[in-house]
Design a protein around this motif. Structure first.
Motif, PDB file in Angstrom:
ATOM      1  N   ILE A   7       0.847  -1.178  -0.118  1.00 50.33           N
ATOM      2  CA  ILE A   7      -0.178  -0.253  -0.403  1.00 50.33           C
ATOM      3  C   ILE A   7       0.753   1.399  -0.197  1.00 50.33           C
ATOM      4  O   ILE A   7       1.677   1.572   0.997  1.00 50.33           O
ATOM      5  N   ARG A   8       1.052   2.189  -0.832  1.00 47.26           N
ATOM      6  CA  ARG A   8       1.643   3.275  -0.656  1.00 47.26           C
ATOM      7  C   ARG A   8       1.061   4.403   0.120  1.00 47.26           C
ATOM      8  O   ARG A   8      -0.053   4.613  -0.070  1.00 47.26           O
ATOM      9  N   ILE A   9       1.939   4.739   0.760  1.00 48.93           N
ATOM     10  CA  ILE A   9       2.548   5.824   1.712  1.00 48.93           C
ATOM     11  C   ILE A   9       2.154   7.367   1.358  1.00 48.93           C
ATOM     12  O   ILE A   9       4.044   7.175   0.534  1.00 48.93           O
ATOM     13  N   LEU A  10       1.614   8.449   1.380  1.00 50.01           N
ATOM     14  CA  LEU A  10       2.734   9.578   0.269  1.00 50.01           C
ATOM     15  C   LEU A  10       2.265  10.547   1.405  1.00 50.01           C
ATOM     16  O   LEU A  10       2.703  11.537   0.800  1.00 50.01           O
ATOM     17  N   VAL A  11       1.582  10.222   2.410  1.00 47.02           N
ATOM     18  CA  VAL A  11       1.427  11.129   3.507  1.00 47.02           C
ATOM     19  C   VAL A  11       2.246  10.853   4.726  1.00 47.02           C
ATOM     20  O   VAL A  11       1.470   9.899   5.511  1.00 47.02           O
ATOM     21  N   ALA A  12       2.459  11.935   5.535  1.00 49.07           N
ATOM     22  CA  ALA A  12       2.801  11.461   6.765  1.00 49.07           C
ATOM     23  C   ALA A  12       1.411  10.807   7.960  1.00 49.07           C
ATOM     24  O   ALA A  12       2.022  10.163   8.546  1.00 49.07           O
ATOM     25  N   ASN A  13       0.825  11.773   7.840  1.00 45.17           N
ATOM     26  CA  ASN A  13      -0.523  11.945   8.789  1.00 45.17           C
ATOM     27  C   ASN A  13      -1.300  10.648   8.180  1.00 45.17           C
ATOM     28  O   ASN A  13      -2.328  10.622   9.094  1.00 45.17           O
ATOM     29  N   ASP A  14      -1.260   9.178   7.464  1.00 43.14           N
ATOM     30  CA  ASP A  14      -1.818   8.815   7.094  1.00 43.14           C
ATOM     31  C   ASP A  14      -2.668   7.814   8.470  1.00 43.14           C
ATOM     32  O   ASP A  14      -1.046   7.346   9.048  1.00 43.14           O
ATOM     33  N   PRO A  15      -3.474   7.826   8.455  1.00 41.78           N
ATOM     34  CA  PRO A  15      -4.214   7.064  10.051  1.00 41.78           C
ATOM     35  C   PRO A  15      -3.451   5.410  10.239  1.00 41.78           C
ATOM     36  O   PRO A  15      -3.208   5.266  11.415  1.00 41.78           O
ATOM     37  N   ARG A  16      -3.082   4.891   9.125  1.00 40.55           N
ATOM     38  CA  ARG A  16      -2.859   3.397   9.259  1.00 40.55           C
ATOM     39  C   ARG A  16      -1.285   3.211   8.782  1.00 40.55           C
ATOM     40  O   ARG A  16      -1.311   2.014  10.093  1.00 40.55           O
ATOM     41  N   LEU A  60       7.896   0.515   5.152  1.00 39.12           N
ATOM     42  CA  LEU A  60       9.393   0.504   4.322  1.00 39.12           C
ATOM     43  C   LEU A  60       9.044   1.251   3.234  1.00 39.12           C
ATOM     44  O   LEU A  60       8.960   2.560   2.187  1.00 39.12           O
ATOM     45  N   CYS A  61      10.405   1.860   2.931  1.00 43.59           N
ATOM     46  CA  CYS A  61      10.654   2.822   2.158  1.00 43.59           C
ATOM     47  C   CYS A  61      11.011   2.933   0.804  1.00 43.59           C
ATOM     48  O   CYS A  61      11.226   1.162   0.563  1.00 43.59           O
ATOM     49  N   GLU A  62      10.330   3.293   0.069  1.00 41.73           N
ATOM     50  CA  GLU A  62      10.140   2.362  -1.295  1.00 41.73           C
ATOM     51  C   GLU A  62      11.894   1.824  -2.166  1.00 41.73           C
ATOM     52  O   GLU A  62      11.575   1.203  -2.752  1.00 41.73           O
ATOM     53  N   THR A  63      12.754   2.734  -1.977  1.00 36.86           N
ATOM     54  CA  THR A  63      13.922   2.171  -2.171  1.00 36.86           C
ATOM     55  C   THR A  63      14.781   0.847  -1.295  1.00 36.86           C
ATOM     56  O   THR A  63      15.897   0.348  -2.229  1.00 36.86           O
ATOM     57  N   VAL A  81       1.540  -4.196   4.358  1.00 35.65           N
ATOM     58  CA  VAL A  81       3.340  -3.293   3.395  1.00 35.65           C
ATOM     59  C   VAL A  81       3.260  -2.394   3.370  1.00 35.65           C
ATOM     60  O   VAL A  81       3.078  -1.775   1.966  1.00 35.65           O
ATOM     61  N   TYR A  82       3.207  -1.375   4.178  1.00 37.16           N
ATOM     62  CA  TYR A  82       3.319   0.454   4.073  1.00 37.16           C
ATOM     63  C   TYR A  82       4.396   0.538   3.372  1.00 37.16           C
ATOM     64  O   TYR A  82       5.596   0.800   3.700  1.00 37.16           O
ATOM     65  N   VAL A  83       4.850   1.260   2.215  1.00 39.32           N
ATOM     66  CA  VAL A  83       5.833   1.574   1.062  1.00 39.32           C
ATOM     67  C   VAL A  83       5.201   3.154   1.931  1.00 39.32           C
ATOM     68  O   VAL A  83       4.194   3.775   0.332  1.00 39.32           O
ATOM     69  N   ALA A  84       6.731   4.168   1.918  1.00 43.13           N
ATOM     70  CA  ALA A  84       6.715   5.340   1.293  1.00 43.13           C
ATOM     71  C   ALA A  84       8.041   5.790   0.837  1.00 43.13           C
ATOM     72  O   ALA A  84       8.953   5.797   1.197  1.00 43.13           O
ATOM     73  N   PRO A  85       8.120   7.188   0.206  1.00 39.29           N
ATOM     74  CA  PRO A  85       9.221   7.396  -0.282  1.00 39.29           C
ATOM     75  C   PRO A  85      10.107   8.203   1.799  1.00 39.29           C
ATOM     76  O   PRO A  85       9.629   8.038   1.932  1.00 39.29           O
ATOM     77  N   GLN A  86      11.544   8.390   1.271  1.00 48.21           N
ATOM     78  CA  GLN A  86      12.190   8.196   2.298  1.00 48.21           C
ATOM     79  C   GLN A  86      11.462   9.341   3.323  1.00 48.21           C
ATOM     80  O   GLN A  86      12.058   9.358   4.478  1.00 48.21           O
ATOM     81  N   ASP A  87      11.284  10.772   2.904  1.00 52.15           N
ATOM     82  CA  ASP A  87      11.002  12.341   3.893  1.00 52.15           C
ATOM     83  C   ASP A  87       9.944  11.891   4.131  1.00 52.15           C
ATOM     84  O   ASP A  87       9.246  12.612   5.513  1.00 52.15           O
ATOM     85  N   VAL A  88       8.535  10.965   3.951  1.00 54.50           N
ATOM     86  CA  VAL A  88       7.149  10.756   4.249  1.00 54.50           C
ATOM     87  C   VAL A  88       7.779   9.557   5.722  1.00 54.50           C
ATOM     88  O   VAL A  88       7.247   9.469   6.806  1.00 54.50           O
TER      89      VAL A  88
END
Length: 277
Positions: A7-16, A60-63, A81-88
């Motif tokens: 599951i891609r996550i793009l914002v840091a405040n995602d409640p999941r 996980l970080c996407e990288t 499996v939540y996946v996000a960019p490093q900054d998120v």
């Protein structure tokens, strides 16, 4: 390539991602709500391969997806499996997550009764048997290192009194090289209750101490059922616990009488392991 349950996550405040937010602050306040956080490739792999706790999710970080491809095949299909960019990911955790690998486990009903764990060991483990017992160890690095030593030298379980810190604290898990995730342990009660449970189960208790009246480690025969008791850095074990056990010391050079508690445990465990080889 993303795993099917990614599951891609793009914002840091995602409640999941609530279990992963402000990890350090939650570690300090036991604020994970019956969960624990595992950090790093080695420990997450241990959680998935041989851990005895349920896995709630991965973050996980996407990288890191490609380097973790083999590990991800072990993730149960119902575990997100939540996946996000490093900054998120950094924003969620509250500090830079250079490893880029987190998992959330569920403690469930972790054992607090030493006698119950010992009865399980008696049913499952043939003699000889070794326990490591920890009293009043509040340092997470020391607890993690003690678990790693116990695993390395074949201890059947670790017993911790209620004054010890949680072996499922994130840093303790990492320092233990993931052994707190699979090595049986009980955590609770007083040091005296822990010792009594070991004696009732037929274990001889060696109380490790720098006191001069302690028997030199190599001078003692190793019993078939042995519990090695370690106390806190600095004050060491209280007199009443030492008096109810066999005081044992590690001989050292003149003018120096103590080493780190985890190191002392490693010396004692290695001696026992070698004597039984």
């Amino acid at each position: 390539m993303l795993p099917d349950q990614a599951i891609r996550i793009l914002v840091a405040n995602d409640p999941r991602l609530a279990p992963y937010t402000s990890i350090r602050e939650k570690d300090l306040t036991s604020g994970h709500g019956g969960r624990f956080i595992v950090e790093g490739k080695v420990t997450v792999e241990t959680l998935l391969r041989r851990g005895r706790f349920a896995v709630e999710s991965l973050f996980l970080c996407e990288t890191r997806l490609e380097p973790l491809a083999d590990i991800l095949t072990r993730v149960p299909s119902d575990v997100p499996v939540y996946v996000a960019p490093q900054d998120v990911m950094d924003a969620v955790a509250g500090f830079p997550m250079h490893r880029g690998v987190l998992a959330c486990g569920v403690k469930g009903k972790t054992a607090t009764d030493a006698a119950l764990v010992l009865s399980q060991i008696a049913r499952q483990s043939p003699l000889p048997s070794t326990l490591l017992m920890l009293s009043d160890l509040s340092n997470h690095d020391n607890v993690g290192a003690c678990f790693r030593n116990a695993a390395a030298f074949g201890a059947d379980a670790v017993l911790l009194d209620g004054q010890c810190c949680d072996p499922l604290y994130r840093k303790a898990i990492r320092v233990s090289s993931g052994s707190t995730l699979w090595l049986p342990f009980a955590h609770g009660g007083s040091g005296a209750e822990m010792m009594q449970a070991a004696r009732d189960a037929g274990y001889t208790v060696w109380a490790m101490t720098p006191r001069a009246d302690g028997a030199p480690l190599a001078s003692l025969p190793v019993p078939d059922k042995l519990a090695i008791l370690l106390g806190a850095e600095g004050p060491g074990l209280p007199d009443d616990l030492i008096a109810s056990a066999v005081p044992v010391r590690i001989p050292m050079s003149a003018g120096f009488d103590s080493i780190n508690v985890a190191t002392a445990g490693a010396v004692a465990l290695a001696h026992v392991f070698a004597s039984r080889a």
